[in-house]
Design a protein around this motif. Structure first.
Motif, mmCIF file in Angstrom:
data_model
loop_
_atom_site.group_PDB
_atom_site.id
_atom_site.type_symbol
_atom_site.label_atom_id
_atom_site.label_comp_id
_atom_site.label_asym_id
_atom_site.label_seq_id
_atom_site.Cartn_x
_atom_site.Cartn_y
_atom_site.Cartn_z
ATOM 1 N N VAL A 37 0.840 -1.191 0.000
ATOM 2 C CA VAL A 37 0.000 0.000 0.000
ATOM 3 C C VAL A 37 0.877 1.245 0.000
ATOM 4 O O VAL A 37 1.850 1.346 0.758
ATOM 5 N N GLN A 38 0.524 2.173 -0.889
ATOM 6 C CA GLN A 38 1.297 3.410 -1.039
ATOM 7 C C GLN A 38 0.582 4.523 -0.272
ATOM 8 O O GLN A 38 -0.499 4.966 -0.657
ATOM 9 N N ILE A 39 1.181 4.967 0.817
ATOM 10 C CA ILE A 39 0.558 5.952 1.694
ATOM 11 C C ILE A 39 1.081 7.333 1.324
ATOM 12 O O ILE A 39 2.287 7.568 1.259
ATOM 13 N N MET A 40 0.152 8.235 1.076
ATOM 14 C CA MET A 40 0.506 9.608 0.748
ATOM 15 C C MET A 40 0.479 10.455 2.017
ATOM 16 O O MET A 40 -0.549 10.534 2.699
ATOM 17 N N PHE A 41 1.601 11.077 2.331
ATOM 18 C CA PHE A 41 1.683 12.036 3.432
ATOM 19 C C PHE A 41 1.798 13.429 2.826
ATOM 20 O O PHE A 41 2.624 13.667 1.932
ATOM 21 N N TYR A 42 0.974 14.338 3.328
ATOM 22 C CA TYR A 42 0.954 15.694 2.801
ATOM 23 C C TYR A 42 1.153 16.691 3.935
ATOM 24 O O TYR A 42 0.511 16.602 4.992
ATOM 25 N N GLY A 43 2.058 17.630 3.718
ATOM 26 C CA GLY A 43 2.308 18.686 4.698
ATOM 27 C C GLY A 43 3.428 19.581 4.207
ATOM 28 O O GLY A 43 4.200 19.211 3.311
ATOM 29 N N LYS A 44 3.573 20.730 4.798
ATOM 30 C CA LYS A 44 4.549 21.720 4.354
ATOM 31 C C LYS A 44 5.966 21.153 4.402
ATOM 32 O O LYS A 44 6.472 20.760 5.466
ATOM 33 N N ASN A 45 6.599 21.042 3.222
ATOM 34 C CA ASN A 45 7.990 20.595 3.088
ATOM 35 C C ASN A 45 8.244 19.230 3.731
ATOM 36 O O ASN A 45 9.362 18.942 4.180
ATOM 37 N N ILE A 46 7.260 18.373 3.715
ATOM 38 C CA ILE A 46 7.399 17.072 4.373
ATOM 39 C C ILE A 46 8.455 16.202 3.696
ATOM 40 O O ILE A 46 9.072 15.329 4.329
ATOM 41 N N ALA A 47 8.690 16.452 2.408
ATOM 42 C CA ALA A 47 9.657 15.630 1.683
ATOM 43 C C ALA A 47 11.097 15.872 2.128
ATOM 44 O O ALA A 47 12.005 15.113 1.749
ATOM 45 N N GLN A 48 11.344 16.880 2.950
ATOM 46 C CA GLN A 48 12.699 17.136 3.457
ATOM 47 C C GLN A 48 13.108 16.116 4.520
ATOM 48 O O GLN A 48 14.267 16.060 4.909
ATOM 49 N N ASN A 49 12.152 15.309 4.963
ATOM 50 C CA ASN A 49 12.400 14.361 6.044
ATOM 51 C C ASN A 49 12.766 12.972 5.520
ATOM 52 O O ASN A 49 12.301 12.550 4.456
ATOM 53 N N ASP A 50 13.571 12.277 6.298
ATOM 54 C CA ASP A 50 13.748 10.838 6.098
ATOM 55 C C ASP A 50 12.597 10.122 6.811
ATOM 56 O O ASP A 50 12.105 10.586 7.843
ATOM 57 N N VAL A 51 12.204 8.985 6.259
ATOM 58 C CA VAL A 51 11.036 8.278 6.802
ATOM 59 C C VAL A 51 11.442 6.877 7.228
ATOM 60 O O VAL A 51 12.132 6.157 6.487
ATOM 61 N N SER A 52 11.000 6.486 8.407
ATOM 62 C CA SER A 52 11.177 5.107 8.867
ATOM 63 C C SER A 52 9.878 4.670 9.525
ATOM 64 O O SER A 52 8.979 5.472 9.762
ATOM 65 N N VAL A 53 9.786 3.369 9.838
ATOM 66 C CA VAL A 53 8.552 2.839 10.402
ATOM 67 C C VAL A 53 8.887 1.778 11.441
ATOM 68 O O VAL A 53 9.919 1.088 11.339
ATOM 69 N N SER A 54 8.026 1.636 12.423
ATOM 70 C CA SER A 54 8.275 0.724 13.539
ATOM 71 C C SER A 54 7.770 -0.687 13.256
ATOM 72 O O SER A 54 7.239 -0.988 12.183
ATOM 73 N N ASN A 55 7.943 -1.561 14.240
ATOM 74 C CA ASN A 55 7.358 -2.911 14.287
ATOM 75 C C ASN A 55 7.817 -3.827 13.160
ATOM 76 O O ASN A 55 7.124 -4.786 12.806
ATOM 77 N N GLY A 56 8.957 -3.522 12.569
ATOM 78 C CA GLY A 56 9.479 -4.394 11.525
ATOM 79 C C GLY A 56 8.745 -4.309 10.199
ATOM 80 O O GLY A 56 8.957 -5.126 9.299
ATOM 81 N N ILE A 57 7.852 -3.342 10.056
ATOM 82 C CA ILE A 57 7.157 -3.132 8.778
ATOM 83 C C ILE A 57 8.209 -2.773 7.724
ATOM 84 O O ILE A 57 9.126 -1.983 7.975
ATOM 85 N N VAL A 58 8.070 -3.361 6.548
ATOM 86 C CA VAL A 58 9.048 -3.147 5.479
ATOM 87 C C VAL A 58 8.605 -2.001 4.572
ATOM 88 O O VAL A 58 7.487 -2.018 4.039
ATOM 89 N N ILE A 59 9.461 -0.990 4.422
ATOM 90 C CA ILE A 59 9.233 0.066 3.439
ATOM 91 C C ILE A 59 9.826 -0.384 2.118
ATOM 92 O O ILE A 59 11.027 -0.630 2.002
ATOM 93 N N LYS A 60 8.962 -0.503 1.112
ATOM 94 C CA LYS A 60 9.403 -0.974 -0.204
ATOM 95 C C LYS A 60 9.908 0.163 -1.085
ATOM 96 O O LYS A 60 10.761 -0.039 -1.952
ATOM 97 N N ASN A 61 9.327 1.361 -0.860
ATOM 98 C CA ASN A 61 9.695 2.463 -1.738
ATOM 99 C C ASN A 61 9.290 3.784 -1.090
ATOM 100 O O ASN A 61 8.276 3.855 -0.398
ATOM 101 N N ILE A 62 10.108 4.802 -1.288
ATOM 102 C CA ILE A 62 9.760 6.167 -0.889
ATOM 103 C C ILE A 62 9.857 7.031 -2.137
ATOM 104 O O ILE A 62 10.918 7.133 -2.748
ATOM 105 N N LYS A 63 8.733 7.618 -2.525
ATOM 106 C CA LYS A 63 8.684 8.416 -3.742
ATOM 107 C C LYS A 63 8.460 9.877 -3.390
ATOM 108 O O LYS A 63 7.477 10.240 -2.725
ATOM 109 N N LYS A 64 9.408 10.717 -3.814
ATOM 110 C CA LYS A 64 9.264 12.157 -3.659
ATOM 111 C C LYS A 64 9.140 12.791 -5.042
ATOM 112 O O LYS A 64 9.704 12.278 -6.013
ATOM 113 N N THR A 65 8.383 13.866 -5.120
ATOM 114 C CA THR A 65 8.116 14.489 -6.413
ATOM 115 C C THR A 65 8.679 15.901 -6.430
ATOM 116 O O THR A 65 9.361 16.335 -5.493
ATOM 117 N N GLU A 66 8.390 16.639 -7.498
ATOM 118 C CA GLU A 66 8.863 18.024 -7.582
ATOM 119 C C GLU A 66 8.191 18.924 -6.558
ATOM 120 O O GLU A 66 8.646 20.040 -6.322
#
Length: 611
Positions: A37-66
């Motif tokens: 599932v591809q979760i969209m997070f929206y907020g001011k300059n949110i793409a400046q952050n690195d993203v991680s997740v707890s509980n051993g959930i696997v992040i398959k991809n992080i997509k940032k746009t223009e």
């Protein structure tokens, strides 16, 4: 001092967390076929952050746009149990978190039963049906306020009003409900139709809440009825929250900016079409206030796919009707449709393919042999039978049969059933919210209404009724759409005429309702109509005769479109009558001897259960 520092940390966390303005989808489910599932997070300059997740959930991809205000994070939920977990967003020493949930699915959700040819669908315009909660006619977070004196304005119909009148719909004989879109449409004017959506994860507050919509499904299911969502893949409204801050330039089709669709859907498969004509049909905007979505953009397609599946799972839906299906990017909409039916193998989806040629319409149905010529498969289970609608719009005023006038038009429509992979899954109708009102076209002629309803109730396919026809409602499309979308009488406190109850109906309304209710209630248990075979006979003297039959039962339908009484010689129909001796009309209970001939009044119909 420690308390002061702790207070600052809490304040910082609050401020940082406020940076996330939207999370879509807001949650997901464990055990889904669509496990990435591809979760969209929206907020001011949110793409400046690195993203991680707890509980051993696997992040398959992080997509940032223009656009730095978006980040799309794909996680793998395969074999992950129902649980809550946390996303962490970190930029240097600053960080904040966002909770997320995988929920438990309903039992056997994957194999949910959808609508099919055993159903009768009742189509309503929610704003014009019934006002169950006058307190939400105008809301603080929406632009257009309630004004029932404005024909094209918001009149106050809502989900509560639908729920309060479900027993009426059931008494009519309908088994499934299709409301036009209920998600938020925040246009300043003319927002009541709902096709210019501004938030596709939220019910319009003038209709109610998401919880109210879930309750509508539950109330339908209590009554053995089904909930069909009107879904829009082709466009959103210009007030959609993304429109002023697009995730990518090509989230919508730009030329740059606006270009009108040419509406020529034939360019989608015309081998001689110019590329520019095909582009302007598929990529052009439906109207200036509806930005055209670019389903060839994988982010857009993923967003629409997940949103559709989210609503099915969240609101326990039983099917979709898809608006302007054939204006979408045809490869993209094929992938969208297949993803949904892969997730729910029995889920029915009917697409609006408003064309006037059976070969062209059949191109859009799943497994079409015509589409296969160019290796195209839409995976769309059902299309709307607009050619039948076209015939119904004039045939009952054609008293004399000729080569192409009268009931031969209806006969010829079914002659072309060989073009469809599954004609039994076509949606059949005499009118809808975009067409002329049947009772306006035919001046409330009850006999013509009986013939038309007899036809759609007994032929192959899934009948769809438009609200109010069953009480003789009319409306002149020449006066604008508002006239064919009038308020249902009795849906508002103070209405002088309440057609929801027998006591409140006029004699004329009761006559229409009694016939409709008896016809469609009979159809509920008529398996021979739901799945039986058809044999029809070339009309003579404007009389159309056909049979629906299976191993257990045979039904003979006679529609006399001639204004004069006709005598039908039964010998011609021995192929189907065989050893049956009589037929009992399901409406009047009158028996007819089949030995030699049947008499039928002018402009009338018979549905005979053969005995």
């Amino acid at each position: 001092m420690k308390k002061y520092i702790l207070s600052l940390l809490l304040l910082f966390t609050f401020v940082s967390n406020a940076q996330i303005q939207r999370v879509e989808p807001p949650f997901w489910w464990s055990g889904m076929n669509l496990s990435e599932v591809q979760i969209m997070f929206y907020g001011k300059n949110i793409a400046q952050n690195d993203v991680s997740v707890s509980n051993g959930i696997v992040i398959k991809n992080i997509k940032k746009t223009e656009n730095p205000n978006y980040v799309f994070v794909t996680i793998d939920t395969k074999n992950v149990a129902t649980q809550n977990f946390v996303f962490t967003f970190k930029n240097g020493k600053k960080s904040f978190t966002q909770n997320y949930s995988l929920k438990a699915r309903r039992d056997n959700s994957k194999n949910r039963k959808s609508y099919d040819s055993s159903d009768v669908i009742y189509l309503i315009m929610p704003d014009r049906f019934a006002n169950g909660n006058p307190n939400n006619d105008s809301t603080n977070n929406t632009n257009e306020k309630g004004n029932r004196t404005n024909p094209g304005g918001r009149h106050g119909g809502d989900i509560e009003g639908i729920i309060k009148n479900l027993d009426y719909i059931k008494e009519l004989g309908a088994t499934a409900l299709w409301p036009t879109p209920l998600c938020e449409d925040n246009d300043e004017t003319y927002s009541y139709h709902g096709y210019g959506q501004s938030d596709v994860y939220k019910m319009d507050s003038r209709y109610g809440t998401n919880e109210d919509y879930v309750r509508l499904s539950a109330e339908l299911h209590k009554r053995g009825m089904k909930n069909i969502m009107d879904y829009v893949t082709n466009h959103w409204g210009w007030k959609h929250w993304m429109y002023n801050d697009l995730p990518t330039y090509d989230w919508i089709h730009q030329f740059p900016g606006y270009s009108q669709s040419n509406y020529k859907m034939t360019t989608q498969f015309d081998k001689n079409a110019s590329k520019i004509d095909a582009k302007n049909c598929m990529d052009g905007w439906f109207v200036p206030s509806m930005p055209d979505l670019n389903q060839s953009n994988p982010l857009v397609l993923n967003y629409l796919t997940q949103n559709a599946i989210w609503w099915i799972e969240y609101a326990d839906l039983d099917g979709f009707r898809v608006d302007t299906y054939s204006y979408n990017d045809k490869e993209g909409i094929s992938k969208w449709t297949k993803a949904i039916t892969d997730e729910y193998p029995h889920f029915n989806i009917v697409g609006e393919v408003w064309m006037h040629n059976q070969a062209q319409m059949s191109y859009w149905q799943k497994d079409s042999k015509i589409g296969a010529i160019e290796s195209y498969n839409s995976y769309l289970p059902s299309v709307m039978d607009f050619t039948l609608h076209d015939a119904i719009g004039n045939v009952f005023n054609e008293n004399n049969q000729s080569w192409d006038k009268g009931m031969i038009q209806v006969y010829d429509n079914f002659v072309n059933d060989f073009l469809y992979p599954n004609p039994n899954n076509l949606l059949v109708f005499v009118e809808n919210h975009d067409t002329g009102r049947f009772n306006e076209i035919y001046k409330n002629d009850f006999k013509k209404y009986q013939m038309a309803m007899t036809l759609i109730a007994t032929i192959r396919g899934i009948p769809q009724l438009y609200y109010g026809s069953e009480i003789g409602m009319n409306g002149d499309k020449g006066k604008g759409d508002a006239d064919i979308r009038k308020d249902f009488p009795g849906g508002w406190d103070g209405d002088s005429n309440n057609a929801f109850t027998k006591q409140g109906r006029t004699p004329e309304q009761q006559k229409f309702f009694d016939f409709s209710s008896k016809l469609f209630t009979w159809r509920k248990s008529a398996a021979v109509i739901h799945s039986g075979k058809t044999t029809h006979y070339i009309p003579e003297n404007n009389v159309y005769v056909y049979f629906r039959y299976n191993e257990q039962q045979t039904v003979m339908v006679v529609i006399n479109n001639n204004p004069e009484k006709q005598t039908i010689k039964t010998k011609r129909f021995n192929e189907n009558i065989q050893n049956f001796k009589s037929g009992k009309d399901v409406i009047t209970d009158k028996s007819y001897d089949l030995k030699d001939e049947i008499e039928i009044d002018g402009k009338s119909a018979l549905i005979l259960e053969l005995q």
